[in-house]
Structures are given as C-alpha cells and as structure tokens.
Design a protein around this motif. Structure first.
Motif, PDB file in Angstrom:
ATOM      1  N   PRO A  85       0.832  -1.219   0.000  1.00 23.68           N
ATOM      2  CA  PRO A  85       0.000   0.000   0.000  1.00 23.68           C
ATOM      3  C   PRO A  85       0.860   1.260   0.000  1.00 23.68           C
ATOM      4  O   PRO A  85       2.069   1.231   0.257  1.00 23.68           O
ATOM      5  N   GLN A  86       0.186   2.378  -0.276  1.00 15.46           N
ATOM      6  CA  GLN A  86       0.866   3.675  -0.266  1.00 15.46           C
ATOM      7  C   GLN A  86       1.302   4.025   1.159  1.00 15.46           C
ATOM      8  O   GLN A  86       0.633   3.699   2.136  1.00 15.46           O
ATOM      9  N   ALA A  87       2.452   4.699   1.259  1.00 13.59           N
ATOM     10  CA  ALA A  87       3.026   5.110   2.547  1.00 13.59           C
ATOM     11  C   ALA A  87       3.402   3.905   3.405  1.00 13.59           C
ATOM     12  O   ALA A  87       3.411   3.994   4.633  1.00 13.59           O
ATOM     13  N   ARG A  88       3.673   2.793   2.776  1.00 14.53           N
ATOM     14  CA  ARG A  88       4.154   1.613   3.469  1.00 14.53           C
ATOM     15  C   ARG A  88       5.444   1.145   2.799  1.00 14.53           C
ATOM     16  O   ARG A  88       5.739   1.499   1.656  1.00 14.53           O
ATOM     17  N   ALA A  89       6.202   0.349   3.499  1.00 11.00           N
ATOM     18  CA  ALA A  89       7.441  -0.216   2.952  1.00 11.00           C
ATOM     19  C   ALA A  89       7.593  -1.631   3.493  1.00 11.00           C
ATOM     20  O   ALA A  89       7.221  -1.918   4.638  1.00 11.00           O
ATOM     21  N   GLY A  90       8.159  -2.535   2.637  1.00  9.28           N
ATOM     22  CA  GLY A  90       8.351  -3.929   3.029  1.00  9.28           C
ATOM     23  C   GLY A  90       9.786  -4.368   2.833  1.00  9.28           C
ATOM     24  O   GLY A  90      10.426  -4.001   1.841  1.00  9.28           O
ATOM     25  N   ILE A  91      10.269  -5.140   3.769  1.00  9.83           N
ATOM     26  CA  ILE A  91      11.638  -5.675   3.699  1.00  9.83           C
ATOM     27  C   ILE A  91      11.555  -7.140   3.257  1.00  9.83           C
ATOM     28  O   ILE A  91      10.831  -7.939   3.856  1.00  9.83           O
ATOM     29  N   VAL A  92      12.295  -7.459   2.192  1.00  6.07           N
ATOM     30  CA  VAL A  92      12.307  -8.820   1.646  1.00  6.07           C
ATOM     31  C   VAL A  92      13.631  -9.480   2.033  1.00  6.07           C
ATOM     32  O   VAL A  92      14.714  -8.933   1.772  1.00  6.07           O
ATOM     33  N   GLU A  93      13.531 -10.657   2.650  1.00  2.00           N
ATOM     34  CA  GLU A  93      14.707 -11.466   2.979  1.00  2.00           C
ATOM     35  C   GLU A  93      14.712 -12.707   2.089  1.00  2.00           C
ATOM     36  O   GLU A  93      13.695 -13.383   1.939  1.00  2.00           O
ATOM     37  N   ARG A  94      15.849 -12.983   1.499  1.00  2.00           N
ATOM     38  CA  ARG A  94      16.005 -14.173   0.648  1.00  2.00           C
ATOM     39  C   ARG A  94      16.958 -15.136   1.356  1.00  2.00           C
ATOM     40  O   ARG A  94      18.131 -14.809   1.566  1.00  2.00           O
ATOM     41  N   LEU A  95      16.377 -16.246   1.734  1.00  4.27           N
ATOM     42  CA  LEU A  95      17.135 -17.260   2.472  1.00  4.27           C
ATOM     43  C   LEU A  95      17.717 -16.675   3.753  1.00  4.27           C
ATOM     44  O   LEU A  95      18.859 -16.915   4.133  1.00  4.27           O
ATOM     45  N   GLY A  96      16.910 -15.825   4.405  1.00  2.00           N
ATOM     46  CA  GLY A  96      17.298 -15.259   5.691  1.00  2.00           C
ATOM     47  C   GLY A  96      18.193 -14.054   5.623  1.00  2.00           C
ATOM     48  O   GLY A  96      18.595 -13.525   6.676  1.00  2.00           O
ATOM     49  N   LYS A  97      18.507 -13.547   4.437  1.00  2.00           N
ATOM     50  CA  LYS A  97      19.381 -12.404   4.276  1.00  2.00           C
ATOM     51  C   LYS A  97      18.623 -11.277   3.595  1.00  2.00           C
ATOM     52  O   LYS A  97      17.758 -11.508   2.755  1.00  2.00           O
ATOM     53  N   TYR A  98      18.964 -10.025   3.980  1.00  2.00           N
ATOM     54  CA  TYR A  98      18.282  -8.876   3.384  1.00  2.00           C
ATOM     55  C   TYR A  98      18.480  -8.887   1.877  1.00  2.00           C
ATOM     56  O   TYR A  98      19.615  -9.018   1.387  1.00  2.00           O
ATOM     57  N   ASN A  99      17.360  -8.701   1.158  1.00  2.00           N
ATOM     58  CA  ASN A  99      17.423  -8.704  -0.297  1.00  2.00           C
ATOM     59  C   ASN A  99      17.115  -7.341  -0.883  1.00  2.00           C
ATOM     60  O   ASN A  99      17.920  -6.778  -1.628  1.00  2.00           O
ATOM     61  N   ARG A 100      15.950  -6.788  -0.519  1.00  2.00           N
ATOM     62  CA  ARG A 100      15.560  -5.482  -1.064  1.00  2.00           C
ATOM     63  C   ARG A 100      14.415  -4.913  -0.215  1.00  2.00           C
ATOM     64  O   ARG A 100      13.821  -5.601   0.606  1.00  2.00           O
TER      65      ARG A 100
END
Length: 310
Positions: A31-46
C-alpha cells in the motif's frame, strides 16, 4: 480404471491448490506510505516500494510492513528531579517518522521502546539542570534540547524526530498549594495596587474638577461684576446726561440732596456724613430764598401784626 481416474483427480486438485498457494505467496501488493523488507534465504534482499511486486515462493520472505507516515507516541508520566531537589511528573509526546526502513528493521530491535527510553533519560538530564520555576517556564527550551538529542541519536536507526512536546509538568501537591497561595497573594497585591491607583486618579480628577469649577465660578463672578459696573456706569452716565440736559440750579440740587439724606442715614454703621461744599452753597441759596420769601410776606402784612415766632 475408476480407481486410477480418482487418484488422478486427487493429484490434479492437490496440484491446483499448490499452484494457487504459490501464486498467493509470490504476488504482493504494497500500500501507499508503506514499505516492506524482503529477505532471501534469511538475508536482506531489497526494500519493497508501494505497488505490485513478485516474490520467489519459499525463498523470499516479506517482513511486516513499516508505516512511513509521521507517528505520534505519548509516553506515560516520568518522575524527574529538578536542580532544587523537587520531583516533578512530566508527560511527553514525540513526533517521529521512519526514513530508512532497512535501518529501522536491522539497527534497532524495538524503535518505539528505544525512543521512549531515550526521551526519559534525556529529559532527566535537561530538567535536572533547571529549578522548578525554570522548568515550568522553559518548555520551548526543553523541547528544543530534547528534539536535538533524539534526532541525533535516532538518525542511525532510520528515524527522524520532528517534534517533542511536554504535555504536562506536575509538581508535588505541597508545591502546588504553595504556588497557589503565592499566586493568590500576588493577585491580591495587584488588586490593592489597582485600587489605590484608581482612588488616586479619582482624587486627582475630583480636585482638578473642583479647581476648574472654582476658576469658572471666579471668572463668572468677575464678568458679572464687570457687567454690573458697566450697567451702573451707563445708568449714572444717563442720569448725569439727563441732569445736565435739564440744567438744574443749586436749589434743586440741594433739595434732591436733602431727600437723599434719610437713605444715607439708614443702617447702624453710618456714623459720619460728608456734605460737599456745593451742597452748602446750595443750602445758603435756599436759606436766602426763604429769607426773601419771609420778608416779602412781612411787608404785605397790615400794621400791628407781629412777626415774632412762638
């Protein structure tokens, strides 16, 4: 044949469910004004921005969304000791905003609790150098110092503190009673001063009014006296002009003076009369006239009549 067909149907159903689950886990909408952290195999991705994104199922994991809007947190009252060893209870309100989602996720475990604790310790340091009166009257100064310290400390956490407000500063009850008595005494003193100033101004205005009234009365009396004197002078001038126009002789003047003598004699204060010389001459003239009249009367009398007055 029927059993094999039934088994194939079950496999297809399970496969369809698996595909649906995979699609649901791979498609995300931020959604707008939100941000998500993606982890790939337990490590920060994007970091995911608002919009539609695709994830790799069972490989990528999306952490809980972070709110990028400015947030307001009100902390419970904190006891703080002032410089003059008085304990005051202070409520604080902090306005902050997440500027870097990655730092807010990995640099601090609980940024809300961290901001609260940092606010409490900084508040105690700032207020500890002020006495009670300064703490009650220096809210802007305290707010500015708190915001500067918090903004500097929370910058590495990806958080920007925009404002810090002191919602309430509550001194002890005994101090509140003393302050109320002091304020009541101050109000009474100001009321007494205002009353005295009002009485003074009233007396000044009354005296000024009386002075103006006395001046106006004196000016009125002076003008009235001048007008009366002018009127009497005009009347005397008219009488004098009328007398001269009639050309009176000394006999008439003496007669008028004799008529005026009783009026002059009125009153117990009149002890001395001043008779002008002209009146004496006029009286001589009247006496001479009366003598001539007597002689003429005597000549007309028959012989043997006596002129002796009894």
């Amino acid at each position: 044949m029927q059993s094999s067909g039934l088994g194939l149907t079950v496999v297809l159903v399970v496969l369809a469910i698996f595909v649906i689950i995979v699609l649901l886990r791979s498609v995300r909408i931020v959604p707008q004004a939100r941000a998500g952290i993606v982890e790939r195999l337990g490590k920060y991705n994007r970091t995911l921005l608002p919009g539609l994104t695709i994830l790799i199922p069972f490989v990528d994991r999306l952490l809980p969304m972070l709110d990028l809007r400015e947030q307001v947190v009100s902390f419970p009252p904190q006891p703080v000791i002032t410089e003059d060893n008085l304990v005051v209870s202070i409520d604080t309100v902090v306005y902050f905003q997440i500027t870097e989602p990655r730092a807010a996720t990995y640099e601090i475990a609980n940024y809300i609790m961290a901001v609260e604790q940092l606010t409490t310790t900084t508040l105690r340091n700032v207020v500890g150098g002020l006495n009670l009166e300064e703490a009650l009257t220096s809210r802007d100064q305290i707010n500015g110092q708190l915001r500067g310290v918090l903004d500097e400390a929370t910058g590495k956490w990806g958080i920007r503190v925009s404002r810090v407000e002191l919602k309430a500063i509550d001194p002890p009850l005994s101090i509140q009673d003393s302050m109320e008595k002091q304020m009541r005494a101050e109000r009474d003193r100001r009321a007494a001063i205002l009353t005295a100033e009002g009485t003074k101004q009233s007396a000044i205005l009354t005296a000024e009014g009386q002075r103006q009234a006395s001046i106006l009365n004196a000016e009125g009396d002076a003008k009235a006296s001048i007008l009366r004197a002018d009127g009497e002078a005009q009347a005397i001038q008219k009488v004098f002009d009328a007398i001269h126009a009639g050309k009176p002789d000394q006999k008439l003047l003496a007669y008028q003076y004799l008529q005026t003598l009783p009026k002059i004699a009125e009153g117990s204060a009149n002890k001395l009369w001043i008779i002008p010389s002209e009146v004496g001459e006029a009286l001589k003239g009247i006496g001479g006239a009366l003598g001539n009249l007597t002689e003429s009367s005597g000549e007309d009398k028959p012989e043997g009549t006596s002129n002796t007055l009894m």
